[in-house]
Design a protein around this motif. Structure first.
Motif, PDB file in Angstrom:
ATOM      1  N   ASN A  50      60.581  29.800   7.995  1.00 44.21           N
ATOM      2  CA  ASN A  50      59.305  30.458   8.298  1.00 44.21           C
ATOM      3  C   ASN A  50      59.101  30.687   9.790  1.00 44.21           C
ATOM      4  O   ASN A  50      58.061  31.161  10.207  1.00 44.21           O
ATOM      5  CB  ASN A  50      58.140  29.645   7.725  1.00 44.21           C
ATOM      6  N   ALA A  51      60.073  30.356  10.604  1.00 47.96           N
ATOM      7  CA  ALA A  51      59.984  30.556  12.053  1.00 47.96           C
ATOM      8  C   ALA A  51      61.110  31.502  12.476  1.00 47.96           C
ATOM      9  O   ALA A  51      62.267  31.091  12.584  1.00 47.96           O
ATOM     10  CB  ALA A  51      60.110  29.217  12.784  1.00 47.96           C
ATOM     11  N   PRO A  52      60.793  32.797  12.711  1.00 47.50           N
ATOM     12  CA  PRO A  52      61.839  33.781  12.997  1.00 47.50           C
ATOM     13  C   PRO A  52      62.737  33.428  14.185  1.00 47.50           C
ATOM     14  O   PRO A  52      63.947  33.637  14.135  1.00 47.50           O
ATOM     15  CB  PRO A  52      61.066  35.067  13.275  1.00 47.50           C
ATOM     16  N   ARG A  53      62.159  32.890  15.246  1.00 50.38           N
ATOM     17  CA  ARG A  53      62.967  32.565  16.427  1.00 50.38           C
ATOM     18  C   ARG A  53      63.932  31.430  16.119  1.00 50.38           C
ATOM     19  O   ARG A  53      65.086  31.454  16.524  1.00 50.38           O
ATOM     20  CB  ARG A  53      62.022  32.219  17.579  1.00 50.38           C
ATOM     21  N   LYS A  54      63.481  30.408  15.381  1.00 48.60           N
ATOM     22  CA  LYS A  54      64.378  29.311  15.003  1.00 48.60           C
ATOM     23  C   LYS A  54      65.511  29.830  14.130  1.00 48.60           C
ATOM     24  O   LYS A  54      66.668  29.465  14.310  1.00 48.60           O
ATOM     25  CB  LYS A  54      63.607  28.224  14.245  1.00 48.60           C
ATOM     26  N   ARG A  55      65.155  30.683  13.190  1.00 49.61           N
ATOM     27  CA  ARG A  55      66.166  31.245  12.297  1.00 49.61           C
ATOM     28  C   ARG A  55      67.208  32.050  13.089  1.00 49.61           C
ATOM     29  O   ARG A  55      68.403  31.978  12.832  1.00 49.61           O
ATOM     30  CB  ARG A  55      65.485  32.127  11.256  1.00 49.61           C
TER      31      ARG A  55
END
Length: 160
Positions: A50-55
């Motif tokens: 749910n966290a685009p930057r982490k993904r």
């Protein structure tokens, strides 16, 4: 021919539209993730979907493990700066990719992926082809705090 194989034949550099490129890279990363998980080549913290930057950062390490230049090119500025503390400093996507290819990473364990605004940090361990284990901490600076910001700077700390 499986979808993963078809996608791998497309030349990403010729793709112009960002939305299509994003979809293409997401599908390619999913295919790569399945292959890497089956081989045990990468582990990462759960709950990052749910966290685009982490993904994106997790996918960046997957791309490094699989030597996938296209993903790195799509997510870094042309003049990305990578300082490997105490060793070297690189100043282009091409130099960064060459260095990644030379590393011959066999396994990656990501312990933490932390993001805040235009910065992020990732730490974990690399198992190299020669059997050595390297602990690392990478600090990233992006062009913006938004999810579409590109990697502009990386500072890496390694302990063998």
């Amino acid at each position: 021919m499986p979808l993963c194989d078809k996608l791998l034949k497309v030349n990403v550099k010729k793709l112009v539209r960002r939305n299509w490129l994003t979809s293409f890279l997401e599908e390619r990363m999913f295919c790569m993730e399945e292959k890497l998980k089956k081989s045990g080549s990468i582990t990462f913290p759960e709950g990052c979907d749910n966290a685009p930057r982490k993904r994106m950062l997790i996918d960046l390490y997957k791309a490094a493990a699989a030597c996938e230049e296209d993903y790195i090119i799509a997510n870094a500025t042309e003049t990305v700066k990578w300082q490997i503390i105490g060793q070297t400093s690189l100043s282009s996507r091409e130099e960064v990719f060459k260095k990644i290819k030379m590393c011959q990473i066999q396994k990656i364990h990501l312990t933490n992926v932390i993001t805040h605004g235009p910065t992020a940090a990732v730490n974990g361990t690399f198992e190299m082809a020669d059997g050595t284990t390297l602990a690392f901490a990478d600090v990233f600076r992006f062009t913006s705090a938004g999810k579409k910001g590109l990697i502009n700077e990386i500072a890496s700390y390694y302990i063998s």
